[in-house]
Design a protein around this motif. Structure first.
Motif, PDB file in Angstrom:
ATOM      1  N   TYR A   1       5.707   9.419   4.003  1.00  0.00           N
ATOM      2  CA  TYR A   1       5.595   8.278   4.875  1.00  0.00           C
ATOM      3  C   TYR A   1       7.156   7.777   5.411  1.00  0.00           C
ATOM      4  O   TYR A   1       7.215   6.862   6.218  1.00  0.00           O
ATOM      5  CB  TYR A   1       4.988   7.112   4.363  1.00  0.00           C
ATOM      6  CG  TYR A   1       5.149   7.404   2.660  1.00  0.00           C
ATOM      7  CD1 TYR A   1       4.207   8.241   2.277  1.00  0.00           C
ATOM      8  CD2 TYR A   1       6.039   7.064   1.865  1.00  0.00           C
ATOM      9  CE1 TYR A   1       4.182   8.382   0.704  1.00  0.00           C
ATOM     10  CE2 TYR A   1       6.067   7.232   0.659  1.00  0.00           C
ATOM     11  CZ  TYR A   1       5.198   8.026   0.143  1.00  0.00           C
ATOM     12  OH  TYR A   1       5.319   8.240  -1.367  1.00  0.00           O
TER      13      TYR A   1
ATOM     14  N   ARG B   1       2.704   2.901   8.038  1.00  0.00           N
ATOM     15  CA  ARG B   1       2.827   2.988   6.702  1.00  0.00           C
ATOM     16  C   ARG B   1       1.680   2.177   6.000  1.00  0.00           C
ATOM     17  O   ARG B   1       0.909   2.404   5.061  1.00  0.00           O
ATOM     18  CB  ARG B   1       4.080   2.595   5.849  1.00  0.00           C
ATOM     19  CG  ARG B   1       5.251   3.823   6.212  1.00  0.00           C
ATOM     20  CD  ARG B   1       6.370   3.545   5.047  1.00  0.00           C
ATOM     21  NE  ARG B   1       7.015   2.476   4.885  1.00  0.00           N
ATOM     22  CZ  ARG B   1       8.140   1.950   5.626  1.00  0.00           C
ATOM     23  NH1 ARG B   1       8.337   2.762   6.584  1.00  0.00           N
ATOM     24  NH2 ARG B   1       8.637   0.857   5.365  1.00  0.00           N
ATOM     25  N   ASN B   2       1.568   0.955   6.440  1.00  0.00           N
ATOM     26  CA  ASN B   2       0.356   0.224   5.798  1.00  0.00           C
ATOM     27  C   ASN B   2      -0.902   0.756   6.093  1.00  0.00           C
ATOM     28  O   ASN B   2      -1.693   0.693   5.373  1.00  0.00           O
ATOM     29  CB  ASN B   2       0.559  -1.054   6.456  1.00  0.00           C
ATOM     30  CG  ASN B   2       1.544  -2.201   5.794  1.00  0.00           C
ATOM     31  OD1 ASN B   2       2.159  -1.699   4.864  1.00  0.00           O
ATOM     32  ND2 ASN B   2       2.001  -2.943   6.474  1.00  0.00           N
TER      33      ASN B   2
ATOM     34  N   TYR C   1      -1.325   3.433   3.426  1.00  0.00           N
ATOM     35  CA  TYR C   1      -1.582   3.018   2.244  1.00  0.00           C
ATOM     36  C   TYR C   1      -3.273   2.481   2.259  1.00  0.00           C
ATOM     37  O   TYR C   1      -3.964   2.605   1.319  1.00  0.00           O
ATOM     38  CB  TYR C   1      -0.654   1.802   2.001  1.00  0.00           C
ATOM     39  CG  TYR C   1       0.787   2.161   1.923  1.00  0.00           C
ATOM     40  CD1 TYR C   1       1.085   3.262   1.450  1.00  0.00           C
ATOM     41  CD2 TYR C   1       1.572   1.069   2.480  1.00  0.00           C
ATOM     42  CE1 TYR C   1       2.497   3.553   1.385  1.00  0.00           C
ATOM     43  CE2 TYR C   1       2.959   1.397   2.177  1.00  0.00           C
ATOM     44  CZ  TYR C   1       3.335   2.518   1.730  1.00  0.00           C
ATOM     45  OH  TYR C   1       4.933   2.878   1.743  1.00  0.00           O
ATOM     46  N   ASP C   2      -3.538   1.662   3.430  1.00  0.00           N
ATOM     47  CA  ASP C   2      -4.930   1.305   3.457  1.00  0.00           C
ATOM     48  C   ASP C   2      -5.891   2.533   3.207  1.00  0.00           C
ATOM     49  O   ASP C   2      -6.927   2.403   2.563  1.00  0.00           O
ATOM     50  CB  ASP C   2      -5.270   0.574   4.567  1.00  0.00           C
ATOM     51  CG  ASP C   2      -4.356  -0.778   4.538  1.00  0.00           C
ATOM     52  OD1 ASP C   2      -3.868  -1.251   3.286  1.00  0.00           O
ATOM     53  OD2 ASP C   2      -4.407  -1.652   5.475  1.00  0.00           O
TER      54      ASP C   2
ATOM     55  N   GLU D   1       7.554  -1.165  -2.261  1.00  0.00           N
ATOM     56  CA  GLU D   1       6.408  -1.186  -1.124  1.00  0.00           C
ATOM     57  C   GLU D   1       5.445  -0.489  -1.588  1.00  0.00           C
ATOM     58  O   GLU D   1       4.354  -0.925  -1.684  1.00  0.00           O
ATOM     59  CB  GLU D   1       7.194  -0.314  -0.042  1.00  0.00           C
ATOM     60  CG  GLU D   1       6.094  -0.316   1.301  1.00  0.00           C
ATOM     61  CD  GLU D   1       6.857   0.157   2.393  1.00  0.00           C
ATOM     62  OE1 GLU D   1       7.847  -0.244   2.955  1.00  0.00           O
ATOM     63  OE2 GLU D   1       6.288   1.174   2.935  1.00  0.00           O
ATOM     64  N   VAL D   2       5.357   0.529  -2.707  1.00  0.00           N
ATOM     65  CA  VAL D   2       4.225   1.259  -3.047  1.00  0.00           C
ATOM     66  C   VAL D   2       3.859   0.959  -4.512  1.00  0.00           C
ATOM     67  O   VAL D   2       2.787   1.247  -4.832  1.00  0.00           O
ATOM     68  CB  VAL D   2       4.442   2.843  -3.251  1.00  0.00           C
ATOM     69  CG1 VAL D   2       4.875   3.367  -1.805  1.00  0.00           C
ATOM     70  CG2 VAL D   2       5.713   3.324  -3.952  1.00  0.00           C
TER      71      VAL D   2
ATOM     72  N   LEU E   1       0.304  -0.007  -5.503  1.00  0.00           N
ATOM     73  CA  LEU E   1      -0.635   1.314  -5.401  1.00  0.00           C
ATOM     74  C   LEU E   1      -0.756   1.985  -6.452  1.00  0.00           C
ATOM     75  O   LEU E   1      -1.637   2.707  -6.787  1.00  0.00           O
ATOM     76  CB  LEU E   1      -0.374   2.032  -4.206  1.00  0.00           C
ATOM     77  CG  LEU E   1      -0.069   1.451  -2.787  1.00  0.00           C
ATOM     78  CD1 LEU E   1       0.406   2.639  -1.832  1.00  0.00           C
ATOM     79  CD2 LEU E   1      -1.203   0.605  -2.120  1.00  0.00           C
TER      80      LEU E   1
ATOM     81  N   ARG F   1      -4.420  -4.434  -1.120  1.00  0.00           N
ATOM     82  CA  ARG F   1      -3.678  -3.274  -1.122  1.00  0.00           C
ATOM     83  C   ARG F   1      -3.066  -2.812  -2.523  1.00  0.00           C
ATOM     84  O   ARG F   1      -1.839  -2.886  -2.590  1.00  0.00           O
ATOM     85  CB  ARG F   1      -2.480  -3.446  -0.127  1.00  0.00           C
ATOM     86  CG  ARG F   1      -2.110  -1.833   0.469  1.00  0.00           C
ATOM     87  CD  ARG F   1      -1.131  -2.099   1.527  1.00  0.00           C
ATOM     88  NE  ARG F   1      -1.767  -2.271   2.699  1.00  0.00           N
ATOM     89  CZ  ARG F   1      -1.450  -3.066   3.883  1.00  0.00           C
ATOM     90  NH1 ARG F   1      -0.258  -3.900   3.738  1.00  0.00           N
ATOM     91  NH2 ARG F   1      -1.908  -3.289   4.983  1.00  0.00           N
TER      92      ARG F   1
END
Lengths: 303, 137
Positions: free
Chosen positions: A164, A172-173, A176-177, A199-200, A203, B42
């Motif tokens: 990414y 990027r969002n 992730y979604d 950012e991740v 997840l 998320r």
């Protein structure tokens, strides 16, 4: 379908004699989202490539099991295993002269769990033009195409190695979604290799932190949150209280000192610190990651 | 939404409790499924599941097999009681310390509170009057 489990035994890979992976012993539980974290050059990409059979171990081995594989097998030069492991690197590993739809056709032919519906849906979402040649796509669209191939393959072990990086924030969002939505529907083992920790991190379920080809720590990500603490106040008091703790970093400003420590603080220490008027604060995951991989002294104390 | 300075499953549990205390989530109302919750915010579905499981353990949520999770009929009262127990230690005492530190006389604070008390609806008055006895002990 269920995801693959990973086990490495003394996994070592050298480049011109220099170890990129240095005797890694670890296990990745199936059906979880694992974060593979480390600084540039920490061995993340080599590790990912070795799991996918792109590279042979110089010493030790990688074993994959579970799913429809049954007994543990090494991925290197095993067509059955590699069809079930999908590694998407930042470049996408795509044939430049091929059209997008040919790339998808190839993936559909190679991947036993390919979902045509998901591929179509994601191409729309990411607005990737299917008639174009790969080399004519922008960097962001190439990354997006890599993400589409990686997700629609529904491989029992799916590895995204900085896929990414070429994407902008909204894309990027979207990624992730899409990843979470499809993972919720079809659980599988996913490895996200990145240094975009903050950012991740939400997840992830587990993290593996590598540094200089070695394992720094592997833990459920939620157990790392709040595991670090900063203690600040008059230097002598802070030193006295942190003497027996694993110190990650120290900062001084005049007579004031702030020390970052790892591990749960017990109640006696907390009470003592509070009554002495010291300030105690939590340390975020990103900061913890920086400390764990940043300085030599911090690493030594963790080995 | 969530920060990285404490376990996310605890933050999820806190957020849902808040929604129940404020009435945003009604008793016997169905809450989002863990997968819906995970994709909406998320976050990892296992993390969301852990947060929900904690609330089931605490009796704040209950499960209906094959349908989903719901807010327990007594959840609001349960949570409000818990928060009242810590209200003086966690909210009032720090306020008194701050008032002293910055030189606001407590008389002025009391005056301010009495002004608010005069304006409040009848229901809350009883709750606070009941608590005042408990808080003094």
């Amino acid at each position: 379908m269920t995801g693959l489990g990973v086990r490495t035994e003394n996994l070592t890979v050298r480049f011109s004699g220099v170890p990129a992976l240095d005797g890694l012993d670890l296990r990745l539980a199936p059906d979880k989202i694992h974060g593979l974290l480390g600084r540039n050059g920490s061995g993340k990409s080599t590790f990912a490539a070795t799991l996918a059979g792109f590279r042979k171990a110089d010493d030790g081995r990688v074993l994959l099991d579970g799913g429809d594989l049954g007994d543990a097998r090494e991925p290197y030069e095993d067509a059955i295993v590699t069809s079930r492991v999908c590694l998407i690197r930042e470049s996408g590993d795509l044939v430049g002269s091929a059209q997008v739809k040919q790339v998808l056709g190839l993936a559909a032919a190679l991947r036993p769990y390919w979902s045509e519906d998901l591929a179509g849906e994601l191409l729309d979402k990411f607005e990737v033009p299917t008639g174009k040649r790969v080399q004519k796509l922008s960097r962001g669209k190439k990354s997006a195409l890599g993400a589409v191939v990686g997700l629609a393959s529904r491989a029992p072990l799916t590895i995204f190695d900085e896929t990414y990086l070429g994407m902008d924030v909204p894309t990027r969002n979207l990624f992730y979604d899409a990843l979470l939505a499809d993972y919720a529907e079809v659980p599988r083992t996913i490895v996200l290799s990145t240094h975009l920790v903050s950012e991740v991190s939400a997840l992830l379920e587990e993290v593996i932190i590598l540094d200089e080809g070695r394992l720094v720590t592997q833990a459920p990500v939620d157990s790392l949150r709040g595991r670090g603490a900063s203690i600040a106040g008059p230097a002598a008091l802070v030193d006295e209280l942190t003497a027996d703790l694993a110190v990650l970093a120290e900062q001084r400003l005049g007579g004031t000192k702030s020390t970052t420590v790892l591990g749960d603080l017990d109640d006696t220490l907390l009470t003592k610190a509070r009554s002495a008027g010291l300030e105690i604060g939590p340390v975020g995951l990103q900061e913890l990651f920086v400390h764990l991989t940043g300085s030599k002294s911090a690493k030594e104390s963790n080995r | 939404m969530f920060d990285d300075r404490s376990p996310i499953y605890l933050q999820i549990a806190e957020q849902i409790k808040n929604d129940i205390v404020t009435g945003a989530l009604a008793e016997d109302e169905q809450v989002m499924s863990t997968n819906q919750y995970a994709t909406f915010y998320r976050i990892n579905p296992a993390t969301a599941a852990k947060g929900f499981a904690q609330l089931v353990d605490e009796g704040v949520l209950y499960k209906k097999r094959g349908i989903g999770m719901f807010v327990s009929p007594n959840a609001r009262e349960l949570l409000r009681t818990g928060r009242r127990d810590s209200f003086f230690a966690e909210v009032v005492d720090p306020m008194i310390r701050e008032a002293r530190a910055i030189g606001v006389p407590l008389r002025e604070v009391v005056h301010h509170i009495e002004k608010s008390a005069a304006e409040e609806p009848a229901g809350t008055k009883e709750a606070i009057a009941g608590q005042a006895e408990g808080g003094a002990s």
